[in-house]
Design an enzyme around this catalytic site. Structure first.
Site, PDB file in Angstrom:
ATOM      1  N   LYS A 173       0.844  -1.206   0.000  1.00  0.00           N
ATOM      2  CA  LYS A 173       0.000   0.000   0.000  1.00  0.00           C
ATOM      3  C   LYS A 173       0.876   1.252   0.000  1.00  0.00           C
ATOM      4  O   LYS A 173       0.681   2.159  -0.790  1.00  0.00           O
ATOM      5  CB  LYS A 173      -0.927  -0.026   1.224  1.00  0.00           C
ATOM      6  N   GLU A 193      10.587  -4.571   4.533  1.00  0.00           N
ATOM      7  CA  GLU A 193      10.697  -5.962   4.081  1.00  0.00           C
ATOM      8  C   GLU A 193      10.393  -6.071   2.588  1.00  0.00           C
ATOM      9  O   GLU A 193      11.123  -6.712   1.826  1.00  0.00           O
ATOM     10  CB  GLU A 193       9.707  -6.848   4.846  1.00  0.00           C
ATOM     11  N   GLY A 239      -4.905  -1.604   4.830  1.00  0.00           N
ATOM     12  CA  GLY A 239      -4.087  -2.725   4.338  1.00  0.00           C
ATOM     13  C   GLY A 239      -4.729  -4.074   4.628  1.00  0.00           C
ATOM     14  O   GLY A 239      -4.788  -4.955   3.769  1.00  0.00           O
ATOM     15  N   ARG A 240      -5.241  -4.247   5.851  1.00  0.00           N
ATOM     16  CA  ARG A 240      -5.802  -5.555   6.234  1.00  0.00           C
ATOM     17  C   ARG A 240      -7.210  -5.763   5.684  1.00  0.00           C
ATOM     18  O   ARG A 240      -7.806  -6.816   5.908  1.00  0.00           O
ATOM     19  CB  ARG A 240      -5.755  -5.714   7.752  1.00  0.00           C
ATOM     20  N   GLU A 243      -4.847  -6.353  14.615  1.00  0.00           N
ATOM     21  CA  GLU A 243      -4.340  -5.023  14.266  1.00  0.00           C
ATOM     22  C   GLU A 243      -5.485  -4.006  14.363  1.00  0.00           C
ATOM     23  O   GLU A 243      -5.250  -2.825  14.604  1.00  0.00           O
ATOM     24  CB  GLU A 243      -3.733  -5.036  12.848  1.00  0.00           C
ATOM     25  N   HIS A 279      -4.511 -33.104  17.262  1.00  0.00           N
ATOM     26  CA  HIS A 279      -3.343 -33.881  17.684  1.00  0.00           C
ATOM     27  C   HIS A 279      -2.225 -32.972  18.163  1.00  0.00           C
ATOM     28  O   HIS A 279      -1.082 -33.397  18.252  1.00  0.00           O
ATOM     29  CB  HIS A 279      -2.880 -34.768  16.519  1.00  0.00           C
ATOM     30  N   LYS A 320       9.273  -0.525  14.128  1.00  0.00           N
ATOM     31  CA  LYS A 320       9.828  -0.251  12.787  1.00  0.00           C
ATOM     32  C   LYS A 320      10.949   0.775  12.894  1.00  0.00           C
ATOM     33  O   LYS A 320      12.011   0.628  12.292  1.00  0.00           O
ATOM     34  CB  LYS A 320       8.741   0.324  11.869  1.00  0.00           C
TER      35      LYS A 320
HETATM   36  O1  F6P Z   1       3.227  -2.913   9.793  1.00  0.00           O
HETATM   37  C1  F6P Z   1       1.873  -3.034   9.652  1.00  0.00           C
HETATM   38  C2  F6P Z   1       1.413  -2.697   8.269  1.00  0.00           C
HETATM   39  O2  F6P Z   1       1.360  -1.344   8.098  1.00  0.00           O
HETATM   40  C3  F6P Z   1       0.074  -3.344   8.000  1.00  0.00           C
HETATM   41  O3  F6P Z   1      -0.992  -2.596   8.450  1.00  0.00           O
HETATM   42  C4  F6P Z   1       0.123  -3.532   6.530  1.00  0.00           C
HETATM   43  O4  F6P Z   1      -0.826  -4.465   6.102  1.00  0.00           O
HETATM   44  C5  F6P Z   1       1.542  -3.991   6.339  1.00  0.00           C
HETATM   45  O5  F6P Z   1       2.268  -3.240   7.277  1.00  0.00           O
HETATM   46  C6  F6P Z   1       2.104  -3.817   4.956  1.00  0.00           C
HETATM   47  O6  F6P Z   1       2.050  -2.490   4.550  1.00  0.00           O
HETATM   48  P1  F6P Z   1       2.221  -2.084   3.034  1.00  0.00           P
HETATM   49  O7  F6P Z   1       1.133  -2.709   2.267  1.00  0.00           O
HETATM   50  O8  F6P Z   1       2.178  -0.591   3.017  1.00  0.00           O
HETATM   51  O9  F6P Z   1       3.575  -2.597   2.584  1.00  0.00           O
END
Ligand code: F6P
Length: 539
Positions: free
Chosen positions: A198, A204, A258-259, A344, A375, A503
């Protein structure tokens, strides 16, 4: 008539005083039609909450709580595009992603259909073209959190519908092993990457995307990435700076969290797997649940019911966690997806106005697929000292040709929810062992160990089969459940400030791993760990 939320909580606490000594066995004995009284359906989807420790009065008081918290008013505000995400001053309109123009959704005076439909048409066409051309054998979605968990869950869930599509892989972790393991065996010539973010700034994702670009260009030469990369993001400047061709960039909007973004272009990897037509059916399932949530009376409204049962478990019974247990290998990742959506959203400690909350808020969400979990952790669920409420999920129809195995799967689901609710008394255990002619002294030694207390709550979600449509409907059910609970707890379910501190710290600490960097500002634990890491990573 209950007017305030505070009054409603008091009445519910009194309900629990009445009900906590009543066993589910008694509730079923006293009411031959308990199932029909405490279950509700939307077409093929049924929620059975008769194995929850509620009675009709408690349910009525939960509805009073929802009315006092103005759940319906707040729901209508969300659908109307009000800026209910107050800390980020944004509308919350993921429902518009699966709407049709007649729904009339508007954001800040603009019809969302004018924004959503062209992007939807474009990314589904792109997916269908890639599928039809057949040159791309493997698609790698690089994203994390909401840009990973939904697509990875849905691609697995709908693998029966992905015939003829490319293999779709997911890389999320900054641990280089995730990317390396995924790329091993892939052919750069026939691989496409989707950078899903987003913000297009997430450490990452951006790091993995750069490493993937390096891998591709090392094999195919500088500039080759253009034809092998696509992006989904709200940050079009970021995608351009990364060098992704504008015709391969599919946008979405700040009013999509995002979620809650699986039905935006974040679903591109899913569309690659299942194709545009199935993706539209998936959206149809969401929309039908959205409409139901918007219009059904509270007592028949599935998301409201699921939410209120959750409130009862969390705030009245005091249960800190909820296990999501689909009896479905295809839904193996469902709990991990809902975990982010729920935790979240409602893992908050202050109200919308910034005051400390006065009730417990979001529970810990976790889970796994049945029967595997029987199990592993089900011992604790049956006989441990904590009450762990369970949401079971089952489809009547099999996802394989092994129909007999589906019957065994179904029987196991039924057995678990039965055993949790009804348990097995000491008397029953004793009688069974007497019948088996076990030595009397041994019987008495074993009775406490073999007794199941029961009275452990579960809700069962039953649907006909797992399809794009039914999966969409199921996801929307949980989205709206989370919304209702956030309203009752009076938190902002649509921000996530709690992820920020770590972060920032990670960025600062990264440079401190180098030998010679000054560690004097750090606490002794972090400093001690870094000193040890520096030594260990070299030898
Ligand atoms: O760190 C949490 C977050 O901001 C989530 O809310 C989001 O889904 C995820 O990181 C990834 O964010 P992006 O889509 O901006 O890479």
């Amino acid at each position: 008539m209950v007017k305030t939320v505070a009054d409603a909580w008091k009445i519910l606490a009194a309900d629990w005083d009445r009900l906590q000594s009543v066993h589910l066995r008694e509730m079923f004995e006293d009411d031959a039609v308990r199932f029909s009284r405490f279950s509700a359906s939307l077409d093929d989807l049924t929620i059975d909450y008769s194995k929850e420790r509620v009675d009709a009065a408690a349910m009525a008081h939960l509805f009073d709580l929802a009315r006092a918290a103005d759940v319906e008013g707040r729901r209508d505000a969300m659908f109307a595009g009000a800026h209910i995400n107050t800390t980020e001053d944004r509308a919350v309109l993921h429902v518009a992603l699966r709407g049709v123009p007649e729904d009339g959704y508007q954001v800040d005076g603009q019809a969302t259909a004018d924004l959503v439909i062209p992007v939807l048409d474009a990314f589904l066409k792109f997916a269908d073209d890639v599928r039809a051309e057949g040159r791309i054998t493997d698609v790698v979605n690089i994203g994390i959190g909401g840009s990973d968990l939904g697509p990875v869950m849905a691609v697995r869930a709908l693998s029966d519908f992905s015939v003829g599509g490319p293999n779709v892989h997911f890389v999320s972790n900054i641990d280089g092993a995730h990317l390396t393991d995924t790329l091993a065996g892939l052919n750069p010539e026939t691989t496409m990457f989707i950078v899903a973010s987003k913000t297009f700034t997430t450490q990452e994702t951006m790091t993995n995307a750069q490493s993937a670009k390096d891998w591709l260009e090392a094999a195919l030469g500088a500039g080759a990435a253009k034809a092998h990369f696509a992006a989904v993001s709200t940050n079009l400047e970021g995608t351009a700076a990364f060098g992704i061709a504008p015709e391969r960039v599919f946008g979405f909007w700040g009013w999509v969290g995002g979620r809650y973004s699986l039905t935006s272009s974040i679903g591109l990897s899913l569309a690659m797997a299942i194709g545009g037509e199935n993706f539209r059916a998936f959206l149809g399932g969401f929309r039908d649940m959205d409409q139901h949530f918007k219009t059904a009376p509270m007592v028949e409204n599935l998301p409201m019911l699921l939410a209120l049962i959750g409130i009862w478990r969390r705030n009245i019974m005091g249960c800190p966690t909820v296990g999501l247990i689909p009896y479905s290998q295809r839904l193996e990742k469902f709990a991990a997806y809902v975990q982010q959506m729920d935790m979240e959203s409602n893992g908050k400690r202050v109200t919308k106005s910034g005051a400390d909350v006065t009730t417990k808020t979001g529970p810990v969400i976790w889970g796994g697929a049945g029967t595997n979990v029987q199990h592993s952790f089900f011992q604790l669920i049956h006989q441990g000292t904590d009450i762990v409420p369970i949401d079971f999920m089952i489809n009547a129809q099999a996802n394989s040709d092994l129909a007999d195995q589906h019957d065994i799967l179904t029987a196991n689901f039924l057995a678990q929810s039965h055993a949790l609710a009804f348990g097995k008394t000491g008397q029953e255990v004793r009688a069974e062992m007497v019948e088996a002619r076990v030595d009397p002294a041994r019987i008495e030694a074993l009775v406490p160990h073999r007794t199941f207390p029961g009275n452990r709550p579960s809700t069962s979600l039953l649907d006909r089969s797992l399809t794009p449509y039914s999966l969409g409907r199921l996801i929307a059910l949980y989205e709206h459940k989370v919304f209702v609970q956030g309203v009752i707890w009076d938190v902002n379910s649509f921000d996530q400030w709690g992820v920020e501190l770590g972060k920032v710290m990670a960025t600062q600490l990264a440079s401190m791993l180098d030998d010679g960097a000054d560690l004097s500002s750090l606490n002794s634990s972090t400093r001690g760990l870094i000193e040890k890491i520096r030594v260990l990573k070299e030898h």
